[in-house]
Write an enzyme that holds these catalytic residues in place. Structure first.
Site, PDB file in Angstrom:
ATOM      1  N   GLY A   9       7.372  -2.306  13.041  1.00 37.47           N
ATOM      2  CA  GLY A   9       7.223  -2.848  11.686  1.00 37.47           C
ATOM      3  C   GLY A   9       7.950  -1.903  10.736  1.00 37.47           C
ATOM      4  N   ALA A  10       9.080  -2.362  10.242  1.00 37.02           N
ATOM      5  CA  ALA A  10       9.889  -1.509   9.350  1.00 37.02           C
ATOM      6  C   ALA A  10       9.686  -1.905   7.898  1.00 37.02           C
ATOM      7  CB  ALA A  10      11.363  -1.590   9.752  1.00 37.02           C
ATOM      8  N   GLY A  11       8.453  -2.260   7.569  1.00 30.25           N
ATOM      9  CA  GLY A  11       8.133  -2.622   6.188  1.00 30.25           C
ATOM     10  C   GLY A  11       7.746  -1.384   5.391  1.00 30.25           C
ATOM     11  N   VAL A  13       4.805   0.411   5.056  1.00 27.63           N
ATOM     12  CA  VAL A  13       4.119   1.511   5.740  1.00 27.63           C
ATOM     13  C   VAL A  13       5.028   2.111   6.813  1.00 27.63           C
ATOM     14  CG1 VAL A  13       2.114   2.213   7.097  1.00 27.63           C
ATOM     15  CG2 VAL A  13       1.849   0.470   5.332  1.00 27.63           C
ATOM     16  N   ASP A  33      11.670  -3.860  14.313  1.00 26.68           N
ATOM     17  CA  ASP A  33      11.129  -4.974  13.508  1.00 26.68           C
ATOM     18  C   ASP A  33      11.729  -6.270  14.057  1.00 26.68           C
ATOM     19  OD1 ASP A  33       9.795  -4.898  10.385  1.00 26.68           O
ATOM     20  OD2 ASP A  33      10.734  -6.804  11.012  1.00 26.68           O
ATOM     21  N   ARG A  82      -2.437  -7.901   2.823  1.00 21.70           N
ATOM     22  CA  ARG A  82      -3.207  -8.903   2.063  1.00 21.70           C
ATOM     23  C   ARG A  82      -2.697  -9.044   0.629  1.00 21.70           C
ATOM     24  NH1 ARG A  82      -9.014  -6.218   0.357  1.00 21.70           N
ATOM     25  NH2 ARG A  82      -8.423  -4.049   0.709  1.00 21.70           N
ATOM     26  N   ARG A  88      -9.441  -8.150   4.027  1.00 21.38           N
ATOM     27  CA  ARG A  88      -8.620  -7.762   5.192  1.00 21.38           C
ATOM     28  C   ARG A  88      -8.856  -8.725   6.350  1.00 21.38           C
ATOM     29  NH1 ARG A  88     -10.653  -2.811   3.299  1.00 21.38           N
ATOM     30  NH2 ARG A  88      -9.088  -1.335   2.539  1.00 21.38           N
ATOM     31  N   ASN A 120      -3.929  -4.572   9.702  1.00 14.29           N
ATOM     32  CA  ASN A 120      -5.277  -5.032   9.344  1.00 14.29           C
ATOM     33  C   ASN A 120      -5.595  -6.420   9.894  1.00 14.29           C
ATOM     34  OD1 ASN A 120      -6.721  -3.094   7.792  1.00 14.29           O
ATOM     35  ND2 ASN A 120      -5.242  -3.341   6.130  1.00 14.29           N
ATOM     36  N   ASP A 148      -9.196   6.849   4.145  1.00 14.02           N
ATOM     37  CA  ASP A 148     -10.424   6.653   3.356  1.00 14.02           C
ATOM     38  C   ASP A 148     -10.964   7.995   2.863  1.00 14.02           C
ATOM     39  OD1 ASP A 148     -10.193   3.948   3.826  1.00 14.02           O
ATOM     40  OD2 ASP A 148     -11.416   4.008   5.636  1.00 14.02           O
ATOM     41  N   ARG A 151      -8.843   9.247   0.028  1.00 12.37           N
ATOM     42  CA  ARG A 151      -9.167   8.573  -1.243  1.00 12.37           C
ATOM     43  C   ARG A 151     -10.415   9.183  -1.865  1.00 12.37           C
ATOM     44  NH1 ARG A 151      -7.444   2.626   0.943  1.00 12.37           N
ATOM     45  NH2 ARG A 151      -5.304   2.769   0.172  1.00 12.37           N
ATOM     46  N   HIS A 175     -12.988   0.226   8.583  1.00 14.89           N
ATOM     47  CA  HIS A 175     -12.101   0.248   7.428  1.00 14.89           C
ATOM     48  C   HIS A 175     -12.329  -1.029   6.622  1.00 14.89           C
ATOM     49  CE1 HIS A 175      -8.685   1.300   5.034  1.00 14.89           C
ATOM     50  NE2 HIS A 175      -7.979   0.259   5.417  1.00 14.89           N
TER      51      HIS A 175
HETATM   52  N1  LIG Z   1      -5.073   0.829   8.198  1.00 15.10           N
HETATM   53  C1  LIG Z   1      -4.765   1.017   6.929  1.00 15.10           C
HETATM   54  O1  LIG Z   1      -5.367   1.848   6.257  1.00 15.10           O
HETATM   55  C2  LIG Z   1      -3.629   0.267   6.311  1.00 15.10           C
HETATM   56  C3  LIG Z   1      -2.976   0.761   5.179  1.00 15.10           C
HETATM   57  C4  LIG Z   1      -1.905   0.044   4.655  1.00 15.10           C
HETATM   58  C5  LIG Z   1      -1.499  -1.143   5.257  1.00 15.10           C
HETATM   59  N2  LIG Z   1      -2.167  -1.606   6.333  1.00 15.10           N
HETATM   60  C6  LIG Z   1      -1.745  -2.829   7.021  1.00 15.10           C
HETATM   61  O2  LIG Z   1      -0.509  -2.569   7.677  1.00 15.10           O
HETATM   62  C7  LIG Z   1       0.226  -3.783   7.790  1.00 15.10           C
HETATM   63  C8  LIG Z   1       1.652  -3.571   7.262  1.00 15.10           C
HETATM   64  O3  LIG Z   1       1.637  -3.297   5.889  1.00 15.10           O
HETATM   65  P1  LIG Z   1       3.016  -3.142   5.094  1.00 15.10           P
HETATM   66  O4  LIG Z   1       2.686  -2.876   3.685  1.00 15.10           O
HETATM   67  O5  LIG Z   1       3.936  -2.224   5.818  1.00 15.10           O
HETATM   68  O6  LIG Z   1       3.595  -4.640   5.222  1.00 15.10           O
HETATM   69  P2  LIG Z   1       5.135  -5.096   5.137  1.00 15.10           P
HETATM   70  O7  LIG Z   1       5.120  -6.569   4.947  1.00 15.10           O
HETATM   71  O8  LIG Z   1       5.873  -4.262   4.160  1.00 15.10           O
HETATM   72  O9  LIG Z   1       5.710  -4.756   6.581  1.00 15.10           O
HETATM   73  C9  LIG Z   1       5.312  -5.418   7.734  1.00 15.10           C
HETATM   74  C10 LIG Z   1       6.511  -5.500   8.652  1.00 15.10           C
HETATM   75  O10 LIG Z   1       6.083  -6.032   9.900  1.00 15.10           O
HETATM   76  C11 LIG Z   1       7.164  -6.791  10.398  1.00 15.10           C
HETATM   77  N3  LIG Z   1       6.737  -7.676  11.471  1.00 15.10           N
HETATM   78  C12 LIG Z   1       6.053  -8.838  11.388  1.00 15.10           C
HETATM   79  N4  LIG Z   1       5.871  -9.343  12.627  1.00 15.10           N
HETATM   80  C13 LIG Z   1       6.429  -8.477  13.497  1.00 15.10           C
HETATM   81  C14 LIG Z   1       6.568  -8.446  14.918  1.00 15.10           C
HETATM   82  N5  LIG Z   1       6.080  -9.414  15.700  1.00 15.10           N
HETATM   83  N6  LIG Z   1       7.226  -7.403  15.472  1.00 15.10           N
HETATM   84  C15 LIG Z   1       7.718  -6.408  14.710  1.00 15.10           C
HETATM   85  N7  LIG Z   1       7.625  -6.382  13.358  1.00 15.10           N
HETATM   86  C16 LIG Z   1       6.984  -7.412  12.770  1.00 15.10           C
HETATM   87  C17 LIG Z   1       7.684  -7.531   9.184  1.00 15.10           C
HETATM   88  O11 LIG Z   1       9.001  -8.038   9.386  1.00 15.10           O
HETATM   89  C18 LIG Z   1       7.618  -6.434   8.130  1.00 15.10           C
HETATM   90  O12 LIG Z   1       8.844  -5.728   8.038  1.00 15.10           O
HETATM   91  C19 LIG Z   1      -0.577  -4.828   7.033  1.00 15.10           C
HETATM   92  O13 LIG Z   1      -1.355  -5.569   7.945  1.00 15.10           O
HETATM   93  C20 LIG Z   1      -1.471  -4.013   6.125  1.00 15.10           C
HETATM   94  O14 LIG Z   1      -2.660  -4.677   5.780  1.00 15.10           O
HETATM   95  C21 LIG Z   1      -3.215  -0.934   6.874  1.00 15.10           C
HETATM   96  O1  LIG Z   2      -6.179  -2.631   1.353  1.00 16.46           O
HETATM   97  C1  LIG Z   2      -5.402  -3.046   2.207  1.00 16.46           C
HETATM   98  O2  LIG Z   2      -5.335  -4.244   2.511  1.00 16.46           O
HETATM   99  C2  LIG Z   2      -4.456  -2.089   2.883  1.00 16.46           C
HETATM  100  C3  LIG Z   2      -5.146  -0.930   3.491  1.00 16.46           C
HETATM  101  O3  LIG Z   2      -6.169  -1.314   4.367  1.00 16.46           O
HETATM  102  C4  LIG Z   2      -5.648   0.045   2.473  1.00 16.46           C
HETATM  103  O4  LIG Z   2      -6.823   0.428   2.528  1.00 16.46           O
HETATM  104  O5  LIG Z   2      -4.843   0.468   1.616  1.00 16.46           O
END
Ligand SMILES: NC(=O)c1ccc[n+]([C@@H]2O[C@H](COP(=O)([O-])OP(=O)(O)OC[C@H]3O[C@@H](n4cnc5c(N)ncnc54)[C@H](O)[C@@H]3O)[C@@H](O)[C@H]2O)c1
Ligand SMILES: O=C(O)C[C@H](O)C(=O)O
Length: 328
Positions: A9-11, A13, A33, A82, A88, A120, A148, A151, A175
């Site tokens: 996932g190159a988004g 995070v 990605d 989300r 979530r 998530n 967490d 924060r 979480h």
């Molecule tokens: N655990 C935590 O504390 C925490 C914190 C922040 C975000 N998150 C979660 O992390 C996830 C990503 O967040 P983000 O802000 O980077 O989102 P984002 O949309 O910026 O990036 C997600 C990336 O995943 C890629 N993707 C989708 N399907 C895929 C697949 N099958 N294979 C490979 N890549 C794929 C997308 O193309 C996109 O680039 C979300 O579910 C978010 O809720 C969790």
């Molecule tokens: O809040 C979210 O959906 C992203 C992540 O779980 C967070 O806590 O920042």
């Protein structure tokens, strides 16, 4: 041998994780990605900062899981974030499909990686990755405890106008809104915040911590937090690769091997769930009612005093009427 860290996932995070991992010279990075060209472009861009930020990690951007072969650590950030107003858990269906597929692909090319799940709803996704990968529970963990706690630390430091570095906080549990910040074990230079703040002040910070993710989602409007989440992941990667034995690693690893009873099953329908009637909220200043937060705090306190790391913590999440068992 240099370590190999794959980020799926190159988004938002994933890119932050790749960047901080490289900046800290923790190893070579593979950024993968499904979107063609995007991870390649970001990898090239990041690689070109190496001579400026002084790192020699090799950064590979790809859409092909062959490039992830023999990874030491795999960070799964693939999935949908989300939107304001969403929970979530609303991401469960779509992200479960993604995380399942990603885990299968990873396991084709890496025999024994450590997987850190970020996607998530976190606890359910960790459970899924553990089941699909077949890895032992100590090799599949989620990133949430570090974030967490960070924060809670931040809110305490801002409230008391002291250095964030002097604040040590502990947050246990899943979480989500059911997480359990533990005020008595949250300290400023060793002094518990229960001696430094009024009960209502603490309650306000505890609630803000529980809703920390939603606060940022509401502000950004299009996406969720990524800078502190990325930094939290890299803290875990660093702790693992360098076997740091820090307590902040404990926060991260306390999410290890989470078994979430019922969450996925509930969605599948028909499963009998364990329902608990206790109030899950941590009660920082006592009260006669014994609740899960309190019990969790007590157990953790006992282990801290005895110097042992808790082998198992149970936390009841009444928000979904589910019992979450966190094994560390
Ligand atoms: N655990 C935590 O504390 C925490 C914190 C922040 C975000 N998150 C979660 O992390 C996830 C990503 O967040 P983000 O802000 O980077 O989102 P984002 O949309 O910026 O990036 C997600 C990336 O995943 C890629 N993707 C989708 N399907 C895929 C697949 N099958 N294979 C490979 N890549 C794929 C997308 O193309 C996109 O680039 C979300 O579910 C978010 O809720 C969790
Ligand atoms: O809040 C979210 O959906 C992203 C992540 O779980 C967070 O806590 O920042």
């Amino acid at each position: 041998m240099r370590k190999k860290i794959t980020v799926v996932g190159a988004g938002q995070v994933g890119t932050t994780v790749a960047q901080l991992t490289a900046f800290k010279n923790l190893g070579d990075v593979v950024l993968i990605d499904i979107v063609e060209g995007m991870p390649q472009g970001k990898a090239l861009d990041l690689q070109q900062s190496g001579c400026l930020q002084v790192f020699d990690s090799l950064i590979v951007g790809t859409n092909d899981y062959k490039d992830t072969a023999d990874s030491d650590i795999v960070v799964i950030t693939a999935g949908v974030p989300r939107k304001p107003g969403q929970d979530r858990a609303d991401l469960l269906k779509i992200n479960a499909g993604i995380v399942k597929n990603v885990t299968e692909q990873i396991m084709k090319y890496s025999k024994n990686p450590i997987i850190i799940v970020v996607s998530n709803p976190l606890d359910a996704m960790v459970y899924l990755a553990k089941e699909v990968s077949g890895l032992p529970r100590e090799r599949v963990m989620g990133m949430a405890g570090v974030l967490d706690s960070a924060r809670f630390r931040t809110f305490v430091a801002l409230e008391l106008n002291c250095s964030m570095v002097d604040v040590d906080a502990m947050v246990l549990g899943g979480h989500g809104d059911s997480m359990v910040p533990m005020p008595r074990y949250t300290t400023v230079s060793g002094i518990s915040i229960t001696n430094l703040m009024k009960p209502d002040q603490i309650e306000r910070l505890v609630n803000r911590t529980r809703k920390g993710g939603a606060e940022i989602v509401g502000l950004l409007k299009n996406g969720s937090a990524f800078l502190a989440p990325g930094a939290s992941v890299v803290k875990m990667v660093e702790a693992i690769l360098q076997d740091k034995k820090t307590h902040s690693a404990l926060h991260g690893l306390s999410q290890r091997g989470i078994q979430l009873e019922g969450h996925l099953l509930r969605r599948a329908g028909g499963a009998r769930l364990q329902r608990h009637h206790q109030d899950h909220r941590a009660r920082p200043h006592g009260g006669r009612k014994r609740n899960a937060g309190h019990l969790g705090e007590r157990r953790a306190g006992h282990h801290r005093r005895s110097g042992r790391v808790p082998r198992q913590e149970s936390v009841t999440a009444t928000a979904h009427g589910l019992r979450i068992v966190t094994v560390s």
